[in-house]
Motif scaffolding. Structure first.
Motif, mmCIF file in Angstrom:
data_model
loop_
_atom_site.group_PDB
_atom_site.id
_atom_site.type_symbol
_atom_site.label_atom_id
_atom_site.label_comp_id
_atom_site.label_asym_id
_atom_site.label_seq_id
_atom_site.Cartn_x
_atom_site.Cartn_y
_atom_site.Cartn_z
ATOM 1 N N LEU A 39 0.838 -1.203 0.000
ATOM 2 C CA LEU A 39 0.000 0.000 0.000
ATOM 3 C C LEU A 39 0.875 1.255 0.000
ATOM 4 O O LEU A 39 0.606 2.216 -0.737
ATOM 5 C CB LEU A 39 -0.916 -0.030 1.223
ATOM 6 C CG LEU A 39 -2.180 0.801 1.193
ATOM 7 C CD1 LEU A 39 -3.096 0.384 0.068
ATOM 8 C CD2 LEU A 39 -2.889 0.696 2.530
ATOM 9 N N VAL A 40 1.926 1.256 0.806
ATOM 10 C CA VAL A 40 2.858 2.388 0.853
ATOM 11 C C VAL A 40 3.542 2.568 -0.505
ATOM 12 O O VAL A 40 3.720 3.700 -0.977
ATOM 13 C CB VAL A 40 3.880 2.204 1.995
ATOM 14 C CG1 VAL A 40 4.994 3.240 1.923
ATOM 15 C CG2 VAL A 40 3.184 2.265 3.348
ATOM 16 N N GLU A 41 3.905 1.475 -1.164
ATOM 17 C CA GLU A 41 4.508 1.552 -2.497
ATOM 18 C C GLU A 41 3.538 2.154 -3.507
ATOM 19 O O GLU A 41 3.932 2.966 -4.348
ATOM 20 C CB GLU A 41 4.951 0.162 -2.958
ATOM 21 C CG GLU A 41 6.144 -0.376 -2.208
ATOM 22 C CD GLU A 41 6.407 -1.850 -2.514
ATOM 23 O OE1 GLU A 41 5.829 -2.391 -3.486
ATOM 24 O OE2 GLU A 41 7.193 -2.466 -1.764
ATOM 25 N N TRP A 42 2.270 1.748 -3.442
ATOM 26 C CA TRP A 42 1.271 2.335 -4.332
ATOM 27 C C TRP A 42 1.209 3.845 -4.126
ATOM 28 O O TRP A 42 1.140 4.610 -5.091
ATOM 29 C CB TRP A 42 -0.113 1.749 -4.082
ATOM 30 C CG TRP A 42 -0.320 0.333 -4.491
ATOM 31 C CD1 TRP A 42 0.563 -0.503 -5.106
ATOM 32 C CD2 TRP A 42 -1.522 -0.419 -4.293
ATOM 33 N NE1 TRP A 42 -0.009 -1.731 -5.305
ATOM 34 C CE2 TRP A 42 -1.288 -1.708 -4.820
ATOM 35 C CE3 TRP A 42 -2.739 -0.133 -3.728
ATOM 36 C CZ2 TRP A 42 -2.262 -2.705 -4.795
ATOM 37 C CZ3 TRP A 42 -3.711 -1.118 -3.696
ATOM 38 C CH2 TRP A 42 -3.473 -2.395 -4.231
ATOM 39 N N ALA A 43 1.207 4.262 -2.872
ATOM 40 C CA ALA A 43 1.140 5.689 -2.557
ATOM 41 C C ALA A 43 2.348 6.420 -3.126
ATOM 42 O O ALA A 43 2.215 7.508 -3.713
ATOM 43 C CB ALA A 43 1.047 5.893 -1.045
ATOM 44 N N ALA A 44 3.529 5.840 -2.989
ATOM 45 C CA ALA A 44 4.745 6.466 -3.519
ATOM 46 C C ALA A 44 4.658 6.633 -5.029
ATOM 47 O O ALA A 44 5.062 7.672 -5.573
ATOM 48 C CB ALA A 44 5.966 5.637 -3.136
ATOM 49 N N ARG A 45 4.096 5.651 -5.718
ATOM 50 C CA ARG A 45 3.929 5.752 -7.184
ATOM 51 C C ARG A 45 2.987 6.884 -7.570
ATOM 52 O O ARG A 45 3.075 7.427 -8.659
ATOM 53 C CB ARG A 45 3.411 4.437 -7.753
ATOM 54 C CG ARG A 45 4.482 3.409 -7.876
ATOM 55 C CD ARG A 45 3.972 2.203 -8.643
ATOM 56 N NE ARG A 45 4.458 1.020 -7.957
ATOM 57 C CZ ARG A 45 3.770 -0.069 -7.696
ATOM 58 N NH1 ARG A 45 2.526 -0.185 -8.090
ATOM 59 N NH2 ARG A 45 4.305 -1.069 -7.065
ATOM 60 N N GLU A 46 2.058 7.227 -6.666
ATOM 61 C CA GLU A 46 1.114 8.320 -6.914
ATOM 62 C C GLU A 46 1.715 9.677 -6.539
ATOM 63 O O GLU A 46 1.065 10.701 -6.680
ATOM 64 C CB GLU A 46 -0.173 8.104 -6.115
ATOM 65 C CG GLU A 46 -0.943 6.868 -6.483
ATOM 66 C CD GLU A 46 -1.771 7.035 -7.743
ATOM 67 O OE1 GLU A 46 -2.136 8.172 -8.091
ATOM 68 O OE2 GLU A 46 -2.045 6.009 -8.391
ATOM 69 N N GLY A 47 2.941 9.665 -5.994
ATOM 70 C CA GLY A 47 3.585 10.906 -5.590
ATOM 71 C C GLY A 47 3.327 11.284 -4.148
ATOM 72 O O GLY A 47 3.661 12.379 -3.715
ATOM 73 N N TRP A 48 2.728 10.381 -3.363
ATOM 74 C CA TRP A 48 2.485 10.648 -1.957
ATOM 75 C C TRP A 48 3.727 10.234 -1.178
ATOM 76 O O TRP A 48 4.417 9.295 -1.550
ATOM 77 C CB TRP A 48 1.320 9.836 -1.419
ATOM 78 C CG TRP A 48 0.020 9.983 -2.139
ATOM 79 C CD1 TRP A 48 -0.280 10.832 -3.145
ATOM 80 C CD2 TRP A 48 -1.160 9.214 -1.905
ATOM 81 N NE1 TRP A 48 -1.572 10.652 -3.546
ATOM 82 C CE2 TRP A 48 -2.124 9.663 -2.800
ATOM 83 C CE3 TRP A 48 -1.471 8.200 -1.014
ATOM 84 C CZ2 TRP A 48 -3.407 9.129 -2.836
ATOM 85 C CZ3 TRP A 48 -2.744 7.667 -1.053
ATOM 86 C CH2 TRP A 48 -3.702 8.135 -1.957
ATOM 87 N N ASN A 49 3.950 10.880 -0.077
ATOM 88 C CA ASN A 49 5.036 10.506 0.812
ATOM 89 C C ASN A 49 4.467 10.346 2.207
ATOM 90 O O ASN A 49 4.436 11.291 2.983
ATOM 91 C CB ASN A 49 6.139 11.565 0.803
ATOM 92 C CG ASN A 49 7.281 11.202 1.715
ATOM 93 O OD1 ASN A 49 7.306 10.121 2.299
ATOM 94 N ND2 ASN A 49 8.214 12.098 1.854
ATOM 95 N N PRO A 50 4.001 9.132 2.540
ATOM 96 C CA PRO A 50 3.386 8.944 3.852
ATOM 97 C C PRO A 50 4.372 9.065 5.013
ATOM 98 O O PRO A 50 3.956 9.149 6.148
ATOM 99 C CB PRO A 50 2.793 7.536 3.780
ATOM 100 C CG PRO A 50 3.329 6.908 2.568
ATOM 101 C CD PRO A 50 3.934 7.959 1.701
ATOM 102 N N GLY A 51 5.647 9.097 4.737
ATOM 103 C CA GLY A 51 6.645 9.254 5.793
ATOM 104 C C GLY A 51 7.429 7.979 6.025
ATOM 105 O O GLY A 51 6.859 6.885 6.027
ATOM 106 N N ILE A 52 8.701 8.122 6.216
ATOM 107 C CA ILE A 52 9.568 6.976 6.440
ATOM 108 C C ILE A 52 9.163 6.297 7.750
ATOM 109 O O ILE A 52 9.087 6.928 8.801
ATOM 110 C CB ILE A 52 11.043 7.415 6.477
ATOM 111 C CG1 ILE A 52 11.424 8.044 5.136
ATOM 112 C CG2 ILE A 52 11.959 6.249 6.826
ATOM 113 C CD1 ILE A 52 12.770 8.731 5.137
#
Length: 136
Positions: free
Chosen positions: A16-29
């Motif tokens: 899910l975090v990877e999907w978000a990164a592909r969308e340009g989101w950065n949920p935080g390390i």
């Protein structure tokens, strides 16, 4: 094929975090790990044919407060109701708690339609400072 809604495993949360990164989101390390520690059942996914098609975090902080985030559907499965299904499951899980979210600007109207009211404006910047090399 029927849709199944269930709690995500740690590796599914990372997807899910990877999907978000592909969308340009950065949920935080390491945010996902911290949220899972706070509420191990706080990540929910929709599955069709054994494959995750949408997900959301619906993290409960005690009996009074919850937070919605990482609300995302795989691009090839959008428009099929999977996002709404995980949204509904997340909100049902949080029940009568006060619920907050940090939403992307493109979804503001959608969140307002669901009853959320903006508390502040978010300003996002991106780029690389001149003279900076390496690092993150």
């Amino acid at each position: 094929m029927p849709r199944t809604i269930r709690t995500l495993t740690a590796s599914e949360v990372e997807t899910l975090v990877e999907w978000a990164a592909r969308e340009g989101w950065n949920p935080g390390i390491d945010d996902a790990a911290a949220l899972r520690a706070a509420d191990p059942e706080g990540f929910i996914g929709a599955f069709v044919g054994g494959e995750m098609v949408a997900g959301i975090s619906a993290v409960a902080y005690g009996a009074e407060f919850g937070f919605i985030g990482l609300y995302i559907c795989r691009p090839d499965r959008r428009g099929e109701g999977h996002g709404k299904a995980v949204w509904d499951a997340g909100m049902a899980r949080l029940g009568d708690r006060i619920v907050g979210l940090d939403g992307v600007a493109e979804q503001r109207a959608n969140y307002q339609h669901k009853g959320f009211v903006p508390a502040y404006e978010t300003v996002r910047f991106s780029g690389r400072p001149a003279g900076l090399t390496g690092g993150r």
